[in-house]
Design a protein around this motif. Structure first.
Motif, PDB file in Angstrom:
ATOM      1  N   TYR A  28      73.118  35.605  30.306  1.00  0.00           N
ATOM      2  CA  TYR A  28      73.179  34.643  31.407  1.00  0.00           C
ATOM      3  C   TYR A  28      72.524  35.272  32.625  1.00  0.00           C
ATOM      4  N   VAL A  29      71.596  34.571  33.250  1.00  0.00           N
ATOM      5  CA  VAL A  29      70.950  35.056  34.459  1.00  0.00           C
ATOM      6  C   VAL A  29      71.629  34.390  35.648  1.00  0.00           C
ATOM      7  N   SER A  30      72.350  35.194  36.425  1.00  0.00           N
ATOM      8  CA  SER A  30      73.033  34.703  37.613  1.00  0.00           C
ATOM      9  C   SER A  30      72.086  34.825  38.793  1.00  0.00           C
ATOM     10  N   THR A  31      71.801  33.714  39.419  1.00  0.00           N
ATOM     11  CA  THR A  31      70.811  33.704  40.488  1.00  0.00           C
ATOM     12  C   THR A  31      71.230  32.761  41.602  1.00  0.00           C
ATOM     13  N   PRO A  32      70.900  33.099  42.842  1.00  0.00           N
ATOM     14  CA  PRO A  32      71.196  32.157  43.919  1.00  0.00           C
ATOM     15  C   PRO A  32      70.287  30.930  43.813  1.00  0.00           C
ATOM     16  N   ILE A  33      70.820  29.793  44.119  1.00  0.00           N
ATOM     17  CA  ILE A  33      70.012  28.574  44.139  1.00  0.00           C
ATOM     18  C   ILE A  33      69.955  28.019  45.562  1.00  0.00           C
ATOM     19  N   THR A  34      71.109  27.904  46.194  1.00  0.00           N
ATOM     20  CA  THR A  34      71.132  27.375  47.566  1.00  0.00           C
ATOM     21  C   THR A  34      71.445  28.461  48.593  1.00  0.00           C
ATOM     22  N   THR A  35      71.518  29.715  48.141  1.00  0.00           N
ATOM     23  CA  THR A  35      71.796  30.848  49.026  1.00  0.00           C
ATOM     24  C   THR A  35      70.833  31.976  48.684  1.00  0.00           C
ATOM     25  N   ALA A  45      63.760  25.149  54.983  1.00  0.00           N
ATOM     26  CA  ALA A  45      64.498  23.925  54.662  1.00  0.00           C
ATOM     27  C   ALA A  45      65.178  24.101  53.309  1.00  0.00           C
ATOM     28  N   LEU A  46      66.310  23.426  53.101  1.00  0.00           N
ATOM     29  CA  LEU A  46      67.080  23.590  51.875  1.00  0.00           C
ATOM     30  C   LEU A  46      66.240  23.316  50.628  1.00  0.00           C
ATOM     31  N   ASP A  47      65.465  22.241  50.627  1.00  0.00           N
ATOM     32  CA  ASP A  47      64.635  21.925  49.459  1.00  0.00           C
ATOM     33  C   ASP A  47      63.635  23.038  49.169  1.00  0.00           C
ATOM     34  N   GLU A  51      63.549  25.459  45.830  1.00  0.00           N
ATOM     35  CA  GLU A  51      62.307  25.592  45.061  1.00  0.00           C
ATOM     36  C   GLU A  51      61.909  27.065  44.919  1.00  0.00           C
ATOM     37  N   ALA A  52      61.979  27.821  45.999  1.00  0.00           N
ATOM     38  CA  ALA A  52      61.621  29.242  45.961  1.00  0.00           C
ATOM     39  C   ALA A  52      62.589  30.024  45.075  1.00  0.00           C
ATOM     40  N   ASN A  53      63.883  29.733  45.180  1.00  0.00           N
ATOM     41  CA  ASN A  53      64.869  30.432  44.354  1.00  0.00           C
ATOM     42  C   ASN A  53      64.708  30.100  42.874  1.00  0.00           C
ATOM     43  N   VAL A  54      64.420  28.850  42.563  1.00  0.00           N
ATOM     44  CA  VAL A  54      64.207  28.452  41.162  1.00  0.00           C
ATOM     45  C   VAL A  54      62.970  29.145  40.604  1.00  0.00           C
TER      46      VAL A  54
END
Length: 107
Positions: A28-35, A45-47, A51-54
């Motif tokens: 499992y790859v644990s990664t920030p999405i909104t943080t 901006a949140l979007d 996008e950058a985190n994904v």
């Protein structure tokens, strides 16, 4: 209701099994999405942050697939579920990790 019983969750889990996921066999790859580190500047901006985190997470997932082989679970592949709040997602991922995961990569 258990998070894994939601139709979107069941579909995601079915996809894992089709890829060969078996109990205690996946990474499992644990990664920030909104943080995460990109939030420190406060200028994104949140979007754009998501996008950058994904994009970053998918690079890590590809490296994990090369390194570990087998099924690597990428939480960015799980679509938003209407009506779910953070505790619902936490419950879902805890259930998935408990059943399928043998290793976790934190990024």
């Amino acid at each position: 209701m258990y998070a894994r019983s939601h139709p979107s969750a069941m579909e995601f889990e079915q996809g894992l099994r089709k890829r060969g996921a078996k109990p205690k066999s996946c990474v499992y790859v644990s990664t920030p999405i909104t943080t995460g580190p990109l939030t420190l500047s406060g200028e994104m901006a949140l979007d754009d942050l998501i996008e950058a985190n994904v994009r970053h997470a998918r690079q890590i997932v590809a490296r994990a697939e090369e390194h570990f082989g087998g099924v690597v679970i990428d939480p960015t592949e799980f679509e938003d579920v209407e009506g779910w709040e953070q505790p619902d997602y936490h419950s879902f991922w805890l259930e998935i990790i408990e059943v399928y995961v043998s290793e976790i990569v934190f990024c």
